[in-house]
Each structure stands twice: as structure tokens, then as C-alpha cells.
Scaffold this motif. Sequence first.
Motif, PDB file in Angstrom:
ATOM      1  N   LEU A 186      39.572  45.819  47.559  1.00  0.00           N
ATOM      2  CA  LEU A 186      38.970  45.853  46.220  1.00  0.00           C
ATOM      3  C   LEU A 186      37.518  46.345  46.266  1.00  0.00           C
ATOM      4  O   LEU A 186      36.734  46.078  45.365  1.00  0.00           O
ATOM      5  N   LYS A 242      36.053  39.088  46.910  1.00  0.00           N
ATOM      6  CA  LYS A 242      36.735  39.039  45.611  1.00  0.00           C
ATOM      7  C   LYS A 242      36.974  37.631  45.099  1.00  0.00           C
ATOM      8  O   LYS A 242      36.992  37.412  43.883  1.00  0.00           O
ATOM      9  N   LEU A 259      36.047  38.417  37.787  1.00  0.00           N
ATOM     10  CA  LEU A 259      36.679  39.704  37.556  1.00  0.00           C
ATOM     11  C   LEU A 259      36.908  40.002  36.080  1.00  0.00           C
ATOM     12  O   LEU A 259      37.161  41.142  35.713  1.00  0.00           O
ATOM     13  N   LYS A 294      46.006  35.063  42.309  1.00  0.00           N
ATOM     14  CA  LYS A 294      46.108  34.778  40.883  1.00  0.00           C
ATOM     15  C   LYS A 294      47.435  34.077  40.622  1.00  0.00           C
ATOM     16  O   LYS A 294      48.501  34.575  41.014  1.00  0.00           O
ATOM     17  N   LEU A 344      46.480  39.934  44.378  1.00  0.00           N
ATOM     18  CA  LEU A 344      45.369  40.848  44.086  1.00  0.00           C
ATOM     19  C   LEU A 344      44.880  41.554  45.357  1.00  0.00           C
ATOM     20  O   LEU A 344      43.692  41.694  45.602  1.00  0.00           O
ATOM     21  N   PHE A 380      44.015  47.366  44.008  1.00  0.00           N
ATOM     22  CA  PHE A 380      43.781  47.620  42.586  1.00  0.00           C
ATOM     23  C   PHE A 380      45.090  47.798  41.829  1.00  0.00           C
ATOM     24  O   PHE A 380      45.158  47.541  40.625  1.00  0.00           O
ATOM     25  N   PHE A 392      45.913  44.349  41.007  1.00  0.00           N
ATOM     26  CA  PHE A 392      44.940  43.964  39.988  1.00  0.00           C
ATOM     27  C   PHE A 392      45.383  44.468  38.615  1.00  0.00           C
ATOM     28  O   PHE A 392      45.360  43.739  37.626  1.00  0.00           O
TER      29      PHE A 392
END
Length: 454
Positions: free
Chosen positions: A14, A24, A29, A117, A259, A262, A265
Amino acid sequence: MKVIILAGGSGTRLWPLSRDRYPKQFIKLQGDQPSLFQETFARSLLIADIDDIYVVTNEKYKFLVMGAVEEMGYDYKESNILSEPEAKNTLPAIYAGVYEVSKKNSDSVVVFPSDHKILKSIDFAEVIRSSEKLTKENIITFGIQPDGPNTGYGYISPGKENLNGFMVEEFKEKPDYDTAVSYIQKGYFWNSGIFMFNSDFFIKEVKTHAEEIHNAFDSSEGIEEAFSKIKEKISIDYGIMEKSENVAVVPVDIGWNDLGSFDAFYDVFEKDENKNIVDSSNIVFDSKNNYIHSESGKLVAAVGVEDLIVVDNRDALLICKKDQSQKVKDVVETLKSKNDLRTAYHVQDYRPWGHYKVLEEEKDSFKIKRIKINQGKKISYQLHHHRSEHWIVVKGMAKVTIEGSESFVSAGESIFIKTGQKHRLENPGKTPLEIIEVQMGEYLEEDDIVRFDQ
């Protein structure tokens, strides 16, 4: 029940959002929404008391952990933060937490990575509680039902049913696309990297399959000495899970995403009507399926583009196709080979007392910073051999010590520190202190600092 949170990873995929000094798990975010670490800590509180939550992290992230929990409004014991003297991968990190837990009593332990997440934390807490019986004779990993042939995850082949899970037949490494398709057809799960076990049982398995790690802690006074005796970096997957005959997988539907890139993400966060994830301050025309991010005050205008990742920081700009984002790690490796500090530092850097942002600099001439010191915090008593500093207070009131003499500097006032003078800056107030610092000199790096206390 006890929880071990792993918070030591650097999140290179990331970059340039995530850097070694501020990875991260600690970044917010989504504007003012909690960081991934804060979400993980809140999830841990659903299944354990705060005194039963242990965080294993790198020494340089310890103050980020304390600051994140403090921001959540909790009083957290610093002794529950276990600092790795160096990164040895996940098995030594987890065992450090288990060894600490075992000093009190045998108990069920859940291991959470801090950079995942999870959208259904309450549901997951219920699954964890209902899985406790399975930990008596097994190490549990939680398996995610794949929603497509992802090549970025490891896979688990389930075998015989056992209570609310299955015994693990085999772990599979990250596959190519065709192999991933075949895994899904066979009913395999993604490996979430979240574990659960009884502490005594886990210690027994480590003694059997990774005796060096067991003996290192058993013969040491603390984590620093133990880590010095561990010669190789080893993951829990390779060191225990792939060798033990007592591993179970419990399938979960928890809205999980690690995550790790990207692309991952992009899958998680809210999109507009054209499937763009874009900051409100940016402008997008005739574009779709993009992730576009810029730091505060920076405008990005995108016209007629599709399937792009655009991350625009002041010191670095990333542009890549969405399906190529796994290769960002190669960019980081290239920068590291050139000793480029942009892999480690943002222009904004975080410290135990607050943070600073570099506004302007010219090598071996000057550097201008905006510094924020949190209420009640102070910078170490220090001097510089090769630079002077001029401080202008813009918010709050500063307490300044120069060669033992104290003075107070209010907003709109300034003070000058000559080269070689011992000095300290602190915030005695109840609101953050902000100053503009102008450094002048031929040598402006961290090595020029001589500290007299910490």
C-alpha cells in the motif's frame, strides 16, 4: 479468553500510503474513521477484557499503539505491549504473546492481525465463542469462503468434520489463476491468518515442531534475549500449521479482507455511481472503476480514465492499473535498494510526542517543519552540532528550556536556538501546541541530534 494483536507489519503493497515508519494498520484510510488497528482493538474488546489484550509490535510502533488506544478513550497498560527487538515473522511474535499469557494461567487465545478489515465483528465474536471447545485439542484457523479465484491468498483444503469446523487436510500456497479456480471448485477456503488455540496446547505444539523457539523463551529473561537466540525468521504457517496434525478450520462469513493490495482496498470501500473511490476534494469526469487518493490540499483531476490506482502524496505519486497493484511491492524493493528514505518516511512523521510535517527543504541549507506537540508531551532535552533552529508558535503556548533556562512563548511569538545549545520544547497546556520550525545549517539529518534524556 485472551487476545494477541499482531501490529508489526509494514504493508509495502500500500505504498506510498503505507510506509515503514507509519504502516497501514495505523493509518486512517477513510477520513476520520478509526484505523485498522483501532478496529481490531475494538473487536478484541468484544471477546476479552482490556487487561487480557496483548499487542506484539515493533519497538518503533509502540507509541503508535499507545496513541491509538488513548484516542479511543481507554486506559491501557503499557506492560501489555510486547516490543519485538527485530522482526522474526509471525511464529516468534505469537509465541511471545502466548508465553506472556501462560505466566498467568492456561486460557483460550485468539490471534488477530491488526491490518485486516472485518465488517461483521459482532458475528465473528459469536463464532469465536462457539469455537472454544474445538481448541482443547486443536489449533484453529478461520477460513473465508472465496468469492472468486484470488491469487493473492493461501488456500485451505478441508477434511473430516469436527464440531463447527473441519480438520485441515492441507495448506496450499498462493496459486496461479487456473489453480485458484480448481481450488474453489473443490470447496477450499482462503486462509484468513486469524488463529485460536489453548495456550498450553500451543506451547506443546511449538515444543514439538519449533523447539528452537520454545527453548529460546524458556531459557531467557525477556523477549529481547529470547529473540537473540532465534536464528531464523519463521511464520506460524510454515513452523506449526503445516506440520501439526491437530489443525482445524472454522468457516466464517465476516466480511473479511486483508487489504494486502490496492485491489483488495478497492473491493472494500464505498464507491460512487461510476464505481470510483475518490476523495470529495478531487474532480473526476467520464471515468470509472478507479481509486484516486490525494493528501489534504492536493487536487487531482481525472478525465476519461478507467481501472487506475492513483495515490498522490507530496513526495511520491503512484499510478498503476488496478490488476497490477500486487507489484507495488517491487517498487518498494527498488527504492530500498537505492536507500531511498521514501520507503520509510512520509513528509509527515509521527513521534511519541506528536508529529511533524516537512513543508520545504533544500539539502545542506535549510528545512522548514510544522510541528504539533500533544498536550502534556515534550521533546527530549537535546542539542545539534551543525544546525540552528528558529521556532515560531502558531497555536498554544510553548515551554522552552535553553541551557537550563526556562521561558514561555505564546502564539505569534518566536525564539531562536543557536547551534550547540541544549534545548527542549514542551507543551504544558491542555490543547495541542503547533510551531513552525526553521532549521538552518549544513547537516540537517537525525544523526546530528545528541539527546540527554528520552
